[in-house]
Design an enzyme around this catalytic site. Structure first.
Site, PDB file in Angstrom:
ATOM      1  N   SER A 144       2.678   5.408   7.406  1.00 25.81           N
ATOM      2  CA  SER A 144       3.824   5.054   7.918  1.00 25.81           C
ATOM      3  C   SER A 144       4.700   6.123   7.151  1.00 25.81           C
ATOM      4  O   SER A 144       4.440   6.861   6.028  1.00 25.81           O
ATOM      5  CB  SER A 144       4.200   3.721   7.296  1.00 25.81           C
ATOM      6  OG  SER A 144       5.644   3.525   7.305  1.00 25.81           O
ATOM      7  N   TYR A 167       4.317  -2.480   1.054  1.00 24.04           N
ATOM      8  CA  TYR A 167       4.130  -1.530   2.207  1.00 24.04           C
ATOM      9  C   TYR A 167       3.948  -0.099   1.958  1.00 24.04           C
ATOM     10  O   TYR A 167       3.062   0.464   2.093  1.00 24.04           O
ATOM     11  CB  TYR A 167       5.193  -1.945   3.314  1.00 24.04           C
ATOM     12  CG  TYR A 167       4.943  -1.254   4.658  1.00 24.04           C
ATOM     13  CD1 TYR A 167       4.214  -1.745   5.645  1.00 24.04           C
ATOM     14  CD2 TYR A 167       5.724  -0.073   4.695  1.00 24.04           C
ATOM     15  CE1 TYR A 167       3.984  -1.062   6.915  1.00 24.04           C
ATOM     16  CE2 TYR A 167       5.562   0.561   6.129  1.00 24.04           C
ATOM     17  CZ  TYR A 167       4.746   0.278   7.147  1.00 24.04           C
ATOM     18  OH  TYR A 167       4.576   0.924   8.214  1.00 24.04           O
TER      19      TYR A 167
END
Length: 255
Positions: A144, A167
């Site tokens: 990401s 995350y």
């Protein structure tokens, strides 16, 4: 991609389903895996409506379980005799995932890193074992933009969305595990790369999408299909010497 066989983990997710449909459209054979017992009715319907010459099977798989991964690989080999590449889009997490950074417990933080980043490590390791025996292989992990840069917290203001600290830790760690394996496997004809997508639209509230688009150059939030071309390229022989890299697809968000 005719006569190629790819294994897609997290194949029922937002990105996974887009990858499945795109690769089948390129006439690849697929082993579709996810944590659910069966393929979703909607995806089954969409695949039945497609015209392609490749074939697919579905299997339940847990990326945190050695036995589950071994069984899924064995099933894929029994059906297609080989696996040319492994694409991991899975994102396992516990029920407390996504709390504010000052509220998340140490135990929950560690558990989410364990099941997610640990699951990516385990599944990569398992497929590498298989590829070493096969003599070649290709692994693509999905990271990401927030594995590269810190969150742009301003885009979350006045919305109900946040950017979990787990995350960021998982996605940045995933990039480096992938690079580690790539270099460790020098001379083994096995490639590993990551793709780092920008924000993928998934019925986000209008304010968030508008805030997000201020940092992009043309489109704003991406559709899952916007990542498919990059995946197909990394799976193909045209990217044969791209190894240990992170490919960013974010419409300029990280500039």
């Amino acid at each position: 991609m005719k006569d190629k066989t790819y294994f897609i983990s997290g194949g029922l997710g937002l990105l996974g389903t887009a990858f499945v449909k795109d690769l089948l459209g390129r006439d690849a054979n697929l082993i579709i895996a996810d944590i659910a017992d069966d393929i979703s009715t909607q995806l089954q319907f969409e695949l039945n409506e497609m015209s392609y010459s490749g074939n697919y099977i579905y299997t339940k798989m847990d990326i945190t379980s050695s036995e589950s991964i071994d069984a899924a690989i064995e099933l894929g080999i029994d059906r297609f005799t080989k696996i040319d590449g492994f694409v991991n889009t899975s994102f396992p997490r516990n029920s407390s995932y996504g709390k504010d950074v000052m509220e998340i417990s140490y135990e929950d933080f560690c558990e989410n890193l364990n099941i997610n980043l640990g699951g990516y490590f385990l599944s990569s390791q398992k497929f590498i074992h298989h590829f070493l025996g096969q003599g070649y292989g290709n692994i693509i992990n999905i990271s990401s933009i927030y594995g590269i840069i810190a969150p742009r917290f301003s885009i979350y203001k006045d919305t109900e969305i946040n950017s979990p600290v787990e995350y960021a830790a998982i996605k940045s760690g995933l990039m480096h595990i992938t690079k580690y394996f790539a270099k460790y496997l020098k001379g083994k004809n096995i490639r590993l790369n990551t793709i780092s997508p920008g924000g993928i639209f998934d019925n986000h509230e209008d304010l968030f999408a508008e805030n997000y688009s201020q940092y992009t150059l043309n489109k704003g939030m991406l559709d899952p299909s916007d990542i498919c071309g990059t995946l197909a390229f990394l799976l193909s022989n045209e990217s044969h010497y791209i190894n240990g890299q992170n490919i960013v697809v974010d419409d300029g968000f990280t500039i």
